[in-house]
Design a protein around this motif. Sequence first.
Motif, PDB file in Angstrom:
ATOM      1  N   LEU A 168      10.031 -10.824  25.352  1.00  0.00           N
ATOM      2  CA  LEU A 168       9.660  -9.744  26.396  1.00  0.00           C
ATOM      3  C   LEU A 168      10.058  -9.998  27.640  1.00  0.00           C
ATOM      4  O   LEU A 168      10.487  -8.951  28.477  1.00  0.00           O
ATOM      5  CB  LEU A 168       8.268  -9.456  26.536  1.00  0.00           C
ATOM      6  CG  LEU A 168       7.571  -8.971  25.178  1.00  0.00           C
ATOM      7  CD1 LEU A 168       5.985  -8.997  25.186  1.00  0.00           C
ATOM      8  CD2 LEU A 168       8.272  -7.826  24.706  1.00  0.00           C
ATOM      9  N   LEU A 169      10.279 -11.221  28.245  1.00  0.00           N
ATOM     10  CA  LEU A 169      10.644 -11.463  29.475  1.00  0.00           C
ATOM     11  C   LEU A 169      11.923 -11.214  29.789  1.00  0.00           C
ATOM     12  O   LEU A 169      12.508 -10.819  30.914  1.00  0.00           O
ATOM     13  CB  LEU A 169      10.274 -12.963  29.948  1.00  0.00           C
ATOM     14  CG  LEU A 169       9.015 -13.451  30.820  1.00  0.00           C
ATOM     15  CD1 LEU A 169       8.791 -14.657  31.080  1.00  0.00           C
ATOM     16  CD2 LEU A 169       9.111 -12.595  32.027  1.00  0.00           C
TER      17      LEU A 169
ATOM     18  N   PHE B 125      18.546  -2.799  31.188  1.00  0.00           N
ATOM     19  CA  PHE B 125      17.725  -2.765  29.734  1.00  0.00           C
ATOM     20  C   PHE B 125      18.125  -1.895  28.639  1.00  0.00           C
ATOM     21  O   PHE B 125      18.394  -0.622  29.014  1.00  0.00           O
ATOM     22  CB  PHE B 125      16.419  -2.583  30.183  1.00  0.00           C
ATOM     23  CG  PHE B 125      15.455  -2.600  29.119  1.00  0.00           C
ATOM     24  CD1 PHE B 125      15.285  -3.802  28.525  1.00  0.00           C
ATOM     25  CD2 PHE B 125      14.879  -1.566  28.519  1.00  0.00           C
ATOM     26  CE1 PHE B 125      14.248  -3.873  27.521  1.00  0.00           C
ATOM     27  CE2 PHE B 125      14.015  -1.715  27.376  1.00  0.00           C
ATOM     28  CZ  PHE B 125      13.815  -2.887  26.795  1.00  0.00           C
ATOM     29  N   HIS B 126      17.908  -2.284  27.425  1.00  0.00           N
ATOM     30  CA  HIS B 126      18.104  -1.258  26.342  1.00  0.00           C
ATOM     31  C   HIS B 126      17.514  -2.059  25.335  1.00  0.00           C
ATOM     32  O   HIS B 126      17.387  -3.211  25.203  1.00  0.00           O
ATOM     33  CB  HIS B 126      19.841  -1.331  25.874  1.00  0.00           C
ATOM     34  CG  HIS B 126      20.054  -0.388  25.035  1.00  0.00           C
ATOM     35  ND1 HIS B 126      19.920  -0.462  23.772  1.00  0.00           N
ATOM     36  CD2 HIS B 126      20.459   0.969  24.940  1.00  0.00           C
ATOM     37  CE1 HIS B 126      20.348   0.630  22.984  1.00  0.00           C
ATOM     38  NE2 HIS B 126      20.578   1.439  23.907  1.00  0.00           N
ATOM     39  N   PRO B 127      16.884  -1.273  24.256  1.00  0.00           N
ATOM     40  CA  PRO B 127      15.914  -1.671  23.322  1.00  0.00           C
ATOM     41  C   PRO B 127      16.726  -2.821  22.491  1.00  0.00           C
ATOM     42  O   PRO B 127      15.856  -3.815  22.015  1.00  0.00           O
ATOM     43  CB  PRO B 127      15.523  -0.511  22.560  1.00  0.00           C
ATOM     44  CG  PRO B 127      15.561   0.639  23.583  1.00  0.00           C
ATOM     45  CD  PRO B 127      16.550   0.221  24.488  1.00  0.00           C
ATOM     46  N   GLU B 128      17.988  -2.778  22.348  1.00  0.00           N
ATOM     47  CA  GLU B 128      18.647  -3.620  21.647  1.00  0.00           C
ATOM     48  C   GLU B 128      18.429  -4.975  22.233  1.00  0.00           C
ATOM     49  O   GLU B 128      18.698  -6.027  21.418  1.00  0.00           O
ATOM     50  CB  GLU B 128      20.000  -3.164  21.535  1.00  0.00           C
ATOM     51  CG  GLU B 128      20.618  -2.983  20.102  1.00  0.00           C
ATOM     52  CD  GLU B 128      22.170  -2.753  20.174  1.00  0.00           C
ATOM     53  OE1 GLU B 128      22.781  -3.123  20.956  1.00  0.00           O
ATOM     54  OE2 GLU B 128      22.389  -1.848  19.472  1.00  0.00           O
TER      55      GLU B 128
ATOM     56  N   VAL C 298      18.226  -8.502  20.178  1.00  0.00           N
ATOM     57  CA  VAL C 298      19.321  -9.543  20.151  1.00  0.00           C
ATOM     58  C   VAL C 298      18.826 -10.957  20.698  1.00  0.00           C
ATOM     59  O   VAL C 298      19.159 -11.933  20.126  1.00  0.00           O
ATOM     60  CB  VAL C 298      20.246  -9.011  21.150  1.00  0.00           C
ATOM     61  CG1 VAL C 298      21.516 -10.068  21.564  1.00  0.00           C
ATOM     62  CG2 VAL C 298      21.230  -8.051  20.323  1.00  0.00           C
ATOM     63  N   ASN C 299      18.177 -10.773  21.707  1.00  0.00           N
ATOM     64  CA  ASN C 299      17.528 -12.024  22.238  1.00  0.00           C
ATOM     65  C   ASN C 299      16.522 -12.843  21.190  1.00  0.00           C
ATOM     66  O   ASN C 299      16.574 -13.834  21.133  1.00  0.00           O
ATOM     67  CB  ASN C 299      16.894 -11.671  23.441  1.00  0.00           C
ATOM     68  CG  ASN C 299      17.642 -11.558  24.630  1.00  0.00           C
ATOM     69  OD1 ASN C 299      18.530 -12.311  24.546  1.00  0.00           O
ATOM     70  ND2 ASN C 299      17.062 -10.619  25.629  1.00  0.00           N
ATOM     71  N   ALA C 300      15.984 -12.074  20.302  1.00  0.00           N
ATOM     72  CA  ALA C 300      14.750 -12.715  19.383  1.00  0.00           C
ATOM     73  C   ALA C 300      15.832 -13.196  18.578  1.00  0.00           C
ATOM     74  O   ALA C 300      15.511 -14.387  18.081  1.00  0.00           O
ATOM     75  CB  ALA C 300      13.828 -11.479  18.825  1.00  0.00           C
TER      76      ALA C 300
END
Lengths: 306, 82
Positions: free
Chosen positions: A166-167, A179-182, A186-188
Motif C-alpha cells: 500500500l505504501l 499512481f495506477h492500480p497496476e 506489480v509491487n506485490a
Amino acid sequence: MYHQNGSQPNYPKYYQTPNSVSPPPLQHPIPTHPPIQMQEPPAASPSPPTQHQIQGPQDLWAFNDATTQMGMQFGRTAMMAGSEYMEKNINRYVSFPALKFYFKVNNSYVANKIRLLLFPWRHRPWSRLVKRSEQNGQMEGFKPPRDDINSPDLYIPAMALVTYVLLTGIVAGTQRNEFHPEVLGVNATSAFLLMLLELIFIKVGCYLLNITSETQIFDLLAYSGYKFIGIIVTLIISLIAPFWLVVGTFFYTAFANGFFLLRSLRHIMLPDSTTTVNFFPQRKRRIHFLFLVASLQVVLMYLLIK
Amino acid sequence: MVLSIGQILYVILLIINAMAVLNEERFLARIGMSTQNESGFGTEGPSFKSNIINLISAVRTLMRIPLIAVNVIVIIYEILLG
C-alpha cells in the motif's frame, strides 16, 4: 393399481392423512415403496395424469421431500468427503498446525519485536526458549512467539508486506504522480518473488553447506520477511523528510536488519558454536555464508525501495 | 524494481539448463568435478564440493527428459508470441 372410477385407491395409510402422519417418509433416507408405487401408474394406464394431479399435491410433496431429503443427505456426505479430501491434501503441502504456531502473537510481542527489529544492537540473549514437556522435561519444540521474543513469527511479515504494497502505492501517487492500480499488483509480485529468490538462495546454501538443522521453511520465510519493517520506515520517512535523511534511514534500517539476521540465523547455521569450536568443519564457510545473507539484505532492501 | 513471474520462470529454466548442459567427460572430469573420482570419505561428512557434484549430477539425470519438453514449449511460445 389405480383406476379412474372414483373409488378410493388403496394408498398407503399415510398418504390419505398426510398432515397427521407425514413425517415417516421424511425421515427415510432412502425412499422405499411409496415413490415406486407412484411411478408405476403412468406405465400401467396411459391417461391417469389428470386424475393423478388432482389428488396429487400431497403425494408430490411427500415424494419431493423424500427425494430432497435423500439428495440433501447425499450432498452432505459428498461435501464432507470433499472437504476431508481437501484438508488431507492441503495438509500434505502446508501443515496448518505448524503454520498456526507462527501466528500465536499478542500485542506486547508485536511491539517488542518491532522495537527489536529497529534497535537490535543491545539485545541479549538471542537464543530461542525451548519448550519442555511436563512429564520428563524433554525438549519438544520451541515456545510460540507469544512467550518468546526471539521466536520468528509470520504475523509481522504478513502485515508488513501488505503495508509495504500500500505504501508503494502512496509513494507512487504523491511523489511521482504516476499512481495506477497496476502499481500495487506489480509491487506485490516483485516483493513476493524477491522473497522467493532469497528463500531459494538460502535453501541452496544450506544444502551445499550441510546445514541440516530441523529448521522449518517458515522460519526462513519469517526472517526474510522482517526486512519489510525497515523498508516501511524508510518509505514513511521518504514521504516527509529530505533526501539525506532518507538515505540515512535506509542505511540504518538495512544495517539493523542485517545485524538482526546475523544474530538470529546464527543459531540455525552454527548451532552451539560456543562449546564445540572445531566440530563443524565448514565453520568458516558457514560464517561467510551468514555474512553473505546478511549483506544481501541491503541489496534486497534497496531493490524493494527503488 | 519490477519482477514478473515469467522472468523468474525463465531464470530458473535457464539455470537448470546451464546445469544440465555440462558434459560429464569433456568438462566436469577435466576440472575435477566428476562423480567417478570420488575422493575418500572423510569423517566429517560430505564436503562442499561433493555436494555441488551431487547436485549437478542429480539435475543432469533427473531433469533431462522434462527439460526437453519445457524447452520445446518455451521456444514455440517465444517464436509465436515473443
